[in-house]
Scaffold this motif. Sequence first.
Motif, mmCIF file in Angstrom:
data_model
loop_
_atom_site.group_PDB
_atom_site.id
_atom_site.type_symbol
_atom_site.label_atom_id
_atom_site.label_comp_id
_atom_site.label_asym_id
_atom_site.label_seq_id
_atom_site.Cartn_x
_atom_site.Cartn_y
_atom_site.Cartn_z
ATOM 1 N N GLN A 1 0.831 -1.206 0.000
ATOM 2 C CA GLN A 1 0.000 0.000 0.000
ATOM 3 C C GLN A 1 0.868 1.261 0.000
ATOM 4 O OE1 GLN A 1 -3.466 0.008 2.716
ATOM 5 N NE2 GLN A 1 -3.041 -2.138 3.047
ATOM 6 N N ALA A 2 1.935 1.237 0.817
ATOM 7 C CA ALA A 2 2.829 2.394 0.850
ATOM 8 C C ALA A 2 3.552 2.567 -0.486
ATOM 9 C CB ALA A 2 3.841 2.244 1.983
ATOM 10 N N VAL A 3 4.012 1.455 -1.068
ATOM 11 C CA VAL A 3 4.714 1.519 -2.347
ATOM 12 C C VAL A 3 3.779 2.013 -3.450
ATOM 13 C CG1 VAL A 3 5.821 0.123 -4.142
ATOM 14 C CG2 VAL A 3 6.415 -0.233 -1.744
ATOM 15 N N GLY A 4 2.556 1.481 -3.469
ATOM 16 C CA GLY A 4 1.595 1.893 -4.483
ATOM 17 C C GLY A 4 1.276 3.373 -4.393
ATOM 18 N N ALA A 5 1.069 3.861 -3.165
ATOM 19 C CA ALA A 5 0.785 5.287 -2.986
ATOM 20 C C ALA A 5 1.956 6.140 -3.455
ATOM 21 C CB ALA A 5 0.466 5.581 -1.522
ATOM 22 N N ALA A 6 3.189 5.665 -3.177
ATOM 23 C CA ALA A 6 4.371 6.432 -3.580
ATOM 24 C C ALA A 6 4.529 6.443 -5.098
ATOM 25 C CB ALA A 6 5.615 5.845 -2.918
ATOM 26 N N LEU A 7 4.375 5.277 -5.735
ATOM 27 C CA LEU A 7 4.574 5.194 -7.181
ATOM 28 C C LEU A 7 3.548 6.029 -7.940
ATOM 29 C CD1 LEU A 7 5.383 1.393 -7.652
ATOM 30 C CD2 LEU A 7 6.970 3.313 -7.805
ATOM 31 N N ILE A 8 2.285 5.847 -7.593
ATOM 32 C CA ILE A 8 1.245 6.594 -8.288
ATOM 33 C C ILE A 8 1.311 8.071 -7.905
ATOM 34 C CG2 ILE A 8 -1.230 6.765 -8.707
ATOM 35 C CD1 ILE A 8 0.161 4.275 -9.858
ATOM 36 N N GLY A 9 1.795 8.340 -6.692
ATOM 37 C CA GLY A 9 1.977 9.734 -6.300
ATOM 38 C C GLY A 9 2.974 10.457 -7.189
ATOM 39 N N VAL A 10 4.023 9.746 -7.617
ATOM 40 C CA VAL A 10 4.995 10.337 -8.537
ATOM 41 C C VAL A 10 4.328 10.667 -9.871
ATOM 42 C CG1 VAL A 10 7.088 9.898 -9.863
ATOM 43 C CG2 VAL A 10 6.984 9.246 -7.459
ATOM 44 N N VAL A 11 3.504 9.744 -10.369
ATOM 45 C CA VAL A 11 2.793 10.005 -11.625
ATOM 46 C C VAL A 11 1.876 11.213 -11.473
ATOM 47 C CG1 VAL A 11 1.204 9.050 -13.332
ATOM 48 C CG2 VAL A 11 2.910 7.570 -12.277
ATOM 49 N N GLY A 12 1.151 11.268 -10.363
ATOM 50 C CA GLY A 12 0.261 12.396 -10.137
ATOM 51 C C GLY A 12 1.005 13.710 -10.002
ATOM 52 N N GLU A 13 2.198 13.670 -9.411
ATOM 53 C CA GLU A 13 2.985 14.887 -9.250
ATOM 54 C C GLU A 13 3.528 15.373 -10.591
ATOM 55 O OE1 GLU A 13 4.647 17.967 -6.982
ATOM 56 O OE2 GLU A 13 3.346 16.331 -6.290
ATOM 57 N N VAL A 14 4.016 14.447 -11.421
ATOM 58 C CA VAL A 14 4.628 14.821 -12.697
ATOM 59 C C VAL A 14 3.571 15.219 -13.725
ATOM 60 C CG1 VAL A 14 6.010 13.978 -14.637
ATOM 61 C CG2 VAL A 14 6.653 13.401 -12.286
ATOM 62 N N PHE A 15 2.465 14.508 -13.759
ATOM 63 C CA PHE A 15 1.429 14.773 -14.758
ATOM 64 C C PHE A 15 0.206 15.418 -14.096
ATOM 65 C CE2 PHE A 15 4.049 11.308 -16.401
ATOM 66 C CZ PHE A 15 4.403 11.829 -17.639
ATOM 67 N N SER A 16 -0.709 14.589 -13.586
ATOM 68 C CA SER A 16 -1.887 15.122 -12.897
ATOM 69 C C SER A 16 -2.475 14.008 -12.041
ATOM 70 C CB SER A 16 -2.943 15.601 -13.896
ATOM 71 O OG SER A 16 -3.530 14.502 -14.566
ATOM 72 N N PRO A 17 -3.197 14.352 -10.960
ATOM 73 C CA PRO A 17 -3.828 13.310 -10.144
ATOM 74 C C PRO A 17 -4.773 12.424 -10.955
ATOM 75 C CG PRO A 17 -3.819 15.382 -8.959
ATOM 76 C CD PRO A 17 -3.366 15.685 -10.349
ATOM 77 N N ARG A 18 -5.517 13.028 -11.884
ATOM 78 C CA ARG A 18 -6.449 12.222 -12.688
ATOM 79 C C ARG A 18 -5.698 11.192 -13.517
ATOM 80 N NH1 ARG A 18 -8.913 12.553 -17.859
ATOM 81 N NH2 ARG A 18 -7.699 14.416 -18.345
ATOM 82 N N LEU A 19 -4.594 11.578 -14.128
ATOM 83 C CA LEU A 19 -3.815 10.626 -14.912
ATOM 84 C C LEU A 19 -3.189 9.572 -14.006
ATOM 85 C CD1 LEU A 19 -2.772 9.768 -17.649
ATOM 86 C CD2 LEU A 19 -0.809 11.288 -17.330
ATOM 87 N N GLY A 20 -2.804 9.972 -12.801
ATOM 88 C CA GLY A 20 -2.270 8.999 -11.855
ATOM 89 C C GLY A 20 -3.284 7.915 -11.532
ATOM 90 N N ILE A 21 -4.545 8.303 -11.350
ATOM 91 C CA ILE A 21 -5.596 7.327 -11.066
ATOM 92 C C ILE A 21 -5.784 6.389 -12.256
ATOM 93 C CG2 ILE A 21 -8.066 7.050 -10.610
ATOM 94 C CD1 ILE A 21 -7.936 9.688 -9.059
ATOM 95 N N VAL A 22 -5.776 6.932 -13.458
ATOM 96 C CA VAL A 22 -5.944 6.096 -14.655
ATOM 97 C C VAL A 22 -4.778 5.132 -14.801
ATOM 98 C CG1 VAL A 22 -6.093 6.146 -17.174
ATOM 99 C CG2 VAL A 22 -7.353 7.827 -15.815
ATOM 100 N N VAL A 23 -3.564 5.606 -14.566
ATOM 101 C CA VAL A 23 -2.390 4.729 -14.634
ATOM 102 C C VAL A 23 -2.487 3.619 -13.599
ATOM 103 C CG1 VAL A 23 0.101 4.639 -14.236
ATOM 104 C CG2 VAL A 23 -0.863 6.455 -15.645
ATOM 105 N N ALA A 24 -2.967 3.954 -12.408
ATOM 106 C CA ALA A 24 -3.150 2.929 -11.372
ATOM 107 C C ALA A 24 -4.122 1.853 -11.842
ATOM 108 C CB ALA A 24 -3.649 3.575 -10.085
ATOM 109 N N GLY A 25 -5.207 2.260 -12.487
ATOM 110 C CA GLY A 25 -6.174 1.285 -12.984
ATOM 111 C C GLY A 25 -5.594 0.396 -14.059
ATOM 112 N N ALA A 26 -4.885 0.991 -15.027
ATOM 113 C CA ALA A 26 -4.303 0.194 -16.103
ATOM 114 C C ALA A 26 -3.247 -0.763 -15.566
ATOM 115 C CB ALA A 26 -3.690 1.123 -17.157
ATOM 116 N N ALA A 27 -2.405 -0.270 -14.658
ATOM 117 C CA ALA A 27 -1.374 -1.138 -14.079
ATOM 118 C C ALA A 27 -1.999 -2.261 -13.262
ATOM 119 C CB ALA A 27 -0.435 -0.302 -13.213
ATOM 120 N N GLY A 28 -3.109 -1.969 -12.565
ATOM 121 C CA GLY A 28 -3.782 -3.011 -11.794
ATOM 122 C C GLY A 28 -4.337 -4.113 -12.668
#
Length: 413
Positions: A356-383
Amino acid sequence: MSTERAATYGEVFAVREFRVLFGSFALLVSGDSIKMLALSVLVYAESGSPGLAAAAYMVGWLPYIVGGMFLLSLADRLPARGLMVVGELVRVVVCLLLAYAGLPVWAMLALVLVTGLFSPVFGAARSAMLPDVLPGDAFVLGRSLLGVTSAGAQIGGLAVGGAFLAATGPQGALAATAALSAFGALILRFGLPSSPPRQTDRRGSASGAVRTTLRVNRLLLADRRVRGLLLASWVPPLFLAGGEAMIVPYLGGQGKAGVVLAAAAAGMAVGEFAVGRFAAPALRERLSLPLAVLLGVPWLGFLAAPGVGWAAALAAVAAAGLAYQLGLQRRFVDAVPEDVRGQAFGLLSTGLMTGQAVGAALIGVVGEVFSPRLGIVVAGAAGVLAALALWRPLRPEPAPERITADQAPTRTS
């Protein structure tokens, strides 16, 4: 296996020892929710730092990494009831010190970190006892009920914690947590029978426990069947946690985010109950793969930039997919040696918490670099991709390897 009759919730609750474990677990989860919330508020009041307040909210999870790596063998080397009672008493002392000792912020965080090192051991003792009191399919239903309870107790704990914070401040909320833990200790001490440790050889000091933990962890991870089930349990929820971690920045407000996260907890409870109550044992195992995929699919809907209502619905459906783990539970019990069952369940929980901590950190990087919405979509595709990549352990095992409910686990290596 296909002819096995599913257990019922009534049969599960008829077991006195399970009622004790169930009640104490509900108190534990509620108390931990109140404690994390109250500690975060207390740290913020003392420091004025949002970063430290966030760290205080997460600090209780971090020790799982260290404790899970080095101390889990204690769950099999010491009596389970005694470990669980000690765990509750430790929480009593910690909460009272946090509330009334006037500790500086660094000391509060250090206290929670150090005492939390043993949390994986206390939890592993509880998990390992469950197959003893609930054999066969009843064990899976017991895990289902605990999952439903965990979701409900988190929601209830946060609500009660908020009420205590408003009425008595963080000190009063921490004192309430101490009272819940003390009550839990009494329930466990007088509600469970005494039982010997799973490993009778307890020679050696703490260093011996560390060596044993490292050795058994290596053996468990080296076993292809156990390793596959562990990865299937760890990886898909990693991306679910990553998606949930982006909800607050996506919605831009704590109130709206709370609605979505509460919906996710409710979805988890509904999924656990529905699969546990209405799916037969063989069907649960067949559902593991599609439900694991379901963990990721709803997050793809954030491509449409949903508002809070649709976001809550999507989060609830995604979290309902966590019921996929019910199809893995009995297979995991059958796969691990009985004398290290406590450590095996502790390793399972440690991986989940760390993931859970790793997932939050990884997707947090995506959200920081791009946008929170894209981070959520990336999380779904990766899942989705992760679940498909783990299709082997997520599928039911071939019939010759299956173990029926009337056969006790005999595998020792």
